[in-house]
Design a protein around this motif. Structure first.
Motif, mmCIF file in Angstrom:
data_model
loop_
_atom_site.group_PDB
_atom_site.id
_atom_site.type_symbol
_atom_site.label_atom_id
_atom_site.label_comp_id
_atom_site.label_asym_id
_atom_site.label_seq_id
_atom_site.Cartn_x
_atom_site.Cartn_y
_atom_site.Cartn_z
ATOM 1 N N ALA A 15 -5.912 4.864 7.287
ATOM 2 C CA ALA A 15 -6.415 5.984 6.478
ATOM 3 C C ALA A 15 -6.575 6.106 5.170
ATOM 4 O O ALA A 15 -7.155 6.884 4.402
ATOM 5 N N SER A 16 -6.381 4.896 4.537
ATOM 6 C CA SER A 16 -6.432 4.688 3.197
ATOM 7 C C SER A 16 -6.513 3.089 2.567
ATOM 8 O O SER A 16 -6.314 2.271 3.593
ATOM 9 N N GLY A 17 -6.931 2.931 1.560
ATOM 10 C CA GLY A 17 -6.679 1.705 0.805
ATOM 11 C C GLY A 17 -7.130 0.389 1.852
ATOM 12 O O GLY A 17 -8.341 0.313 2.016
ATOM 13 N N SER A 36 -5.019 3.553 13.293
ATOM 14 C CA SER A 36 -3.802 4.452 13.142
ATOM 15 C C SER A 36 -3.181 4.834 12.052
ATOM 16 O O SER A 36 -3.560 3.815 11.153
ATOM 17 N N ASP A 37 -2.682 5.912 11.884
ATOM 18 C CA ASP A 37 -2.032 6.253 10.622
ATOM 19 C C ASP A 37 -1.408 7.421 10.964
ATOM 20 O O ASP A 37 -1.400 8.012 11.992
ATOM 21 N N LEU A 38 -0.508 8.037 10.014
ATOM 22 C CA LEU A 38 0.352 9.374 9.950
ATOM 23 C C LEU A 38 -0.574 10.390 9.463
ATOM 24 O O LEU A 38 -0.398 11.658 9.831
ATOM 25 N N ASN A 89 -1.163 -5.381 11.259
ATOM 26 C CA ASN A 89 -0.044 -4.415 10.830
ATOM 27 C C ASN A 89 0.033 -4.399 9.557
ATOM 28 O O ASN A 89 0.445 -5.193 8.482
ATOM 29 N N ASN A 90 -0.541 -3.353 9.010
ATOM 30 C CA ASN A 90 -0.990 -3.215 7.491
ATOM 31 C C ASN A 90 -0.092 -1.920 6.865
ATOM 32 O O ASN A 90 0.109 -2.061 5.707
ATOM 33 N N ALA A 91 0.164 -0.821 7.699
ATOM 34 C CA ALA A 91 0.781 0.175 7.152
ATOM 35 C C ALA A 91 2.002 -0.128 6.380
ATOM 36 O O ALA A 91 2.777 -0.917 6.552
ATOM 37 N N ALA A 154 14.182 -3.450 -2.383
ATOM 38 C CA ALA A 154 13.966 -2.862 -0.990
ATOM 39 C C ALA A 154 12.483 -3.516 -0.370
ATOM 40 O O ALA A 154 12.367 -4.238 0.533
ATOM 41 N N TYR A 155 11.584 -3.462 -1.280
ATOM 42 C CA TYR A 155 10.052 -3.633 -1.138
ATOM 43 C C TYR A 155 10.165 -5.316 -0.838
ATOM 44 O O TYR A 155 9.353 -5.961 -0.126
ATOM 45 N N ASN A 156 10.837 -5.900 -1.976
ATOM 46 C CA ASN A 156 10.646 -7.410 -1.911
ATOM 47 C C ASN A 156 11.538 -8.044 -0.654
ATOM 48 O O ASN A 156 10.766 -8.854 0.202
ATOM 49 N N LYS A 189 -6.521 -1.669 -6.077
ATOM 50 C CA LYS A 189 -6.533 -0.193 -6.355
ATOM 51 C C LYS A 189 -6.507 0.800 -5.046
ATOM 52 O O LYS A 189 -7.462 1.191 -4.476
ATOM 53 N N THR A 190 -5.572 1.173 -4.879
ATOM 54 C CA THR A 190 -5.171 1.767 -3.590
ATOM 55 C C THR A 190 -4.248 3.015 -4.005
ATOM 56 O O THR A 190 -3.742 3.258 -5.156
ATOM 57 N N ASN A 191 -3.767 3.994 -2.902
ATOM 58 C CA ASN A 191 -2.858 4.992 -3.171
ATOM 59 C C ASN A 191 -1.533 4.578 -3.018
ATOM 60 O O ASN A 191 -0.591 5.446 -3.099
#
Ligand SMILES: NC(=O)c1ccc[n+]([C@@H]2O[C@H](COP(=O)([O-])OP(=O)(O)OC[C@H]3O[C@@H](n4cnc5c(N)ncnc54)[C@H](O)[C@@H]3O)[C@@H](O)[C@H]2O)c1
Length: 283
Positions: A15-17, A36-38, A89-91, A154-156, A189-191
């Protein structure tokens, strides 16, 4: 080589980026998209753009952190399209928080979406691809799956784990016609920062400040990211680095595998590291 034209491509977080940029690029190259997305409105916008180009697309509201929902999604793709050929698998979500202040709940929020979402997406669709005997699985990690930065434990963790999982799968698929790629974007450059969770938050305006700081640092557009991912898939690259920043950081990590931090963290660096030095998240 992976053929793209005429193939059914599943992309999560489209849905984005980066997900949207990749969906549009692959549609241009003749793929049929199952996105797909939320975010219902964002998904509809991506679909509108693909249809306006004459592309084929279907949309699905799926939370990648919900294992049953991901398996139901895979079932729908099997029934509607005879299975996926390429799965991306990008989300993903980001979070700014130091370890000493990171609650398990917040840690799990990141892991459930970024890491487990990728595992569910891989394991739910892999049997369809194996049945066809060929296909491609693409998992989106980050340059922060190659180096670690303060305030992003956490992200790492999630992004390093995606790399570990994806490289193991690639080794397992050796000798088959099932290809596996791991994507490591630099700043795109995304959200992602606008949607991030900022913990230790004290300033109301700081999220917007961090987001506009990120917009300045992030040089690569989502369209360019989509193009790089599509080229990487076509060439069956094991590792797809996106942007000059990602290439430089990857090189720095090879030259200084354990001491890159001495160079990188003398001052604020990196798209998501605005709060890194002080320990105070900027929102
Ligand atoms: N933008 C960057 O600089 C950058 C750098 C490295 C890696 N990445 C990775 O790229 C991927 C895409 O991020 P982006 O930059 O395009 O961000 P984005 O915020 O623009 O897009 C992410 C999308 O994922 C969706 N999403 C979030 N949680 C979800 C869930 N539980 N189920 C389904 N969809 C969900 C969002 O609704 C959104 O549409 C992420 O995995 C991110 O970690 C981004």
């Amino acid at each position: 080589m992976t053929e793209i034209s005429g193939k059914t491509v599943v992309i999560t977080g489209a849905a984005s980026g980066i997900g949207r940029g990749t969906a549009i690029e692959l549609a241009k190259r003749g793929a049929r998209l199952a996105i797909s997305d939320l975010d219902r409105a964002g998904l509809a916008e991506t679909a509108k753009r693909i249809e306006a180009m004459g592309g084929k697309v279907s949309t699905y509201l799926v939370d990648v952190a919900d294992r049953d929902a991901v398996y139901a999604f895979a079932q729908e793709i099997e029934s509607a399209h005879g299975g996926a050929d390429i799965v991306i698998n990008n989300a993903g979500v980001a979070q700014i928080a130091r370890v000493d202040a990171l609650s398990y709940e917040d840690f799990e929020w990141v892991m459930n979406i970024d890491f487990w979402g990728m595992v569910y997406g891989t394991k739910a669709f892999l049997p369809q691809i194996q049945k066809k005997g060929e296909g491609h699985i693409v998992n989106v990690s980050s340059i922060f799956g190659i180096i670690s930065v303060p305030s992003q434990a956490a992200y790492n963790s999630a992004k390093f784990a995606i790399r570990g999982f994806t490289e193991a799968l690639r080794h397992e698929m050796k000798g088959t016609r099932i290809n596996v790629s791991c994507v490591h974007p630099g700043g795109i450059k995304t959200n992602i920062v606008r949607n991030a969770r900022f913990l230790q938050s004290t300033q109301a305006t700081a999220r917007e400040e961090a987001a506009s700081g990120f917009d300045k640092l992030a040089r690569t557009t989502p369209e360019k990211a989509g193009e790089t991912i599509a080229n990487g898939i076509a060439k069956n690259k094991a590792r797809i680095l996106i942007g000059t920043d990602a290439k430089i950081i990857d090189l720095l990590q090879r030259i200084l595998p354990s001491s890159y931090g001495k160079i990188m963290f003398r001052r604020e660096i990196g798209p998501l590291s605005g709060a890194a030095e002080t320990g105070e998240a900027k929102a």
